[in-house]
Design an enzyme around this catalytic site. Structure first.
Site: not given
Length: 358
Positions: A44, A46, A69, A78, A164, A178, A201, A294, A298
């Site tokens: 972590h 810390e 934690c 930690c 595009w 992404r 990519r 769609r 939704s």
């Protein structure tokens, strides 16, 4: 604390379903150690900062973006390392919503005589970890709906051509989205028309994002790139229990594609909360929804989206496919947003906001 927040960003894309965390240790107005959570399962923030500070950490002050934690997980607690180091004061931006921590880390430090202050840049810390907060609180992934459209709201022309709409810079930005989300979702129509790979990519990554396909009728070709490329085992397909195609199922399973069978409405719309619940059980904490119309509609109609990212290109199609078709809103009662921002994306514009379902 701002330096710690900036450090934390370096972990984006590598730590989910864990939170991004940054830490800075200061003594006599000098920074003596810093670190961030670099990847899932690793030390972590810390611990990395304490390692850099070494013995100088005694009687110093720590700034950390998330409550340390106090339990054993993939790494030791930690709090024990902080107490052992001799740090005298800890600033914490936000308490950890994880029930395994939830105040226990702060309590452990206070019990050891360390002065603890919470809330410094709290809003910024929450915003940075909004995906983790939703996931750890509900078991469901955070959902970002990403739409690329023209000024007149079209995502494709009358011939269903969409490449595009936005420029190169915006498309590179989507690669980054992404990466930070770690999972990309599309509908069967997008797979059939574009045969996308949905990979990252523009940089080297430890692993490609999960590629999720909603295909209730199992109409996508088993030869699609998502099912046959080198990342095919990172593909998840949701289909209907009443539309089983044994031959297609056999080929997909042979390729290592993950299949989930869900109940489906007569019009072949999934109950998206069921989909998200399954993804949460796979420890997928953030999903980037990329299409098509769609699917966008939704997620919005079922109130399963948390955030909208709208890339707008400076062009008009006049006629074509609109991004959204949802009911229940009007001029007198529109769907509204919170924390909205507008930013330049080369020649395009990006509108980004949290959806206000209240």
């Amino acid at each position: 604390m701002q330096v710690a927040l900036d450090l934390a960003k370096n972990g984006e894309g590598n730590v989910l379903p864990n939170p991004v965390v940054g830490c800075v240790i200061v003594k006599e107005n000098q920074k003596i150690g810093q670190g961030y959570h670099q990847k899932f399962g690793a030390d972590h923030a810390e611990i990395n900062a304490l390692r850099e500070a070494g013995p100088k950490a005694e009687n110093s002050t720590m700034y950390v973006t998330l409550e340390p934690c106090a339990h054993y997980g993939k790494t030791p607690p930690c709090t024990a390392a902080i107490i052992k180091s001799g740090i005298k004061k800890v600033f914490v931006a936000m308490e950890d919503p994880n029930p395994k921590v939830a105040g226990k880390g702060i309590a452990a430090l206070a019990a050891a005589g360390i002065e603890v202050k919470t809330g410094l840049l709290n809003y910024e810390a929450h915003k940075m970890n909004r995906a983790f907060i939703k996931y750890i609180s509900t078991g469901l992934p955070y959902v970002s709906v990403k739409i690329a459209q023209t000024l007149d709201g079209k995502i494709a022309d009358t011939n269903n051509n969409s490449q595009w709409i936005t420029g190169t810079f915006s498309r590179q930005s989507v690669q980054n989205l992404r990466f930070t989300a770690g999972a990309v979702l599309v509908g069967a129509g997008t797979v059939c028309s574009d045969d996308p790979k949905l990979t990252i990519r523009n940089r080297k990554v430890m692993q490609q994002p999960w590629r999720i396909v909603l295909d209730p009728a199992l109409q996508t070709s088993v030869d699609s790139q998502l099912y046959t490329d080198e990342n095919k085992q990172r593909t998840i397909v949701f289909t209907s229990v009443c539309r089983k195609n044994d031959d297609a199922i056999s080929k997909l399973e042979k390729n290592g594609v993950h299949l989930y069978f869900c109940d489906c409405e007569p019009n072949l719309h999934f109950e998206l909360n069921e989909v998200l619940k399954n993804l949460g059980e796979m420890e997928i904490a953030h999903v980037l929804v990329e299409g098509g119309s769609r699917i966008f509609s939704s997620f919005m109609q079922q109130k399963c989206a948390d955030e909208l990212l709208l890339f707008i290109a400076p062009k008009l199609f006049g006629k074509g496919l609109s991004a959204l078709d949802i009911e229940g809103y009007s001029a007198s009662a529109p769907l509204r947003f919170r924390d909205q921002t507008w930013s330049q994306s080369a020649d395009d514009m990006l509108f980004r906001a949290t959806i206000d379902w209240d």
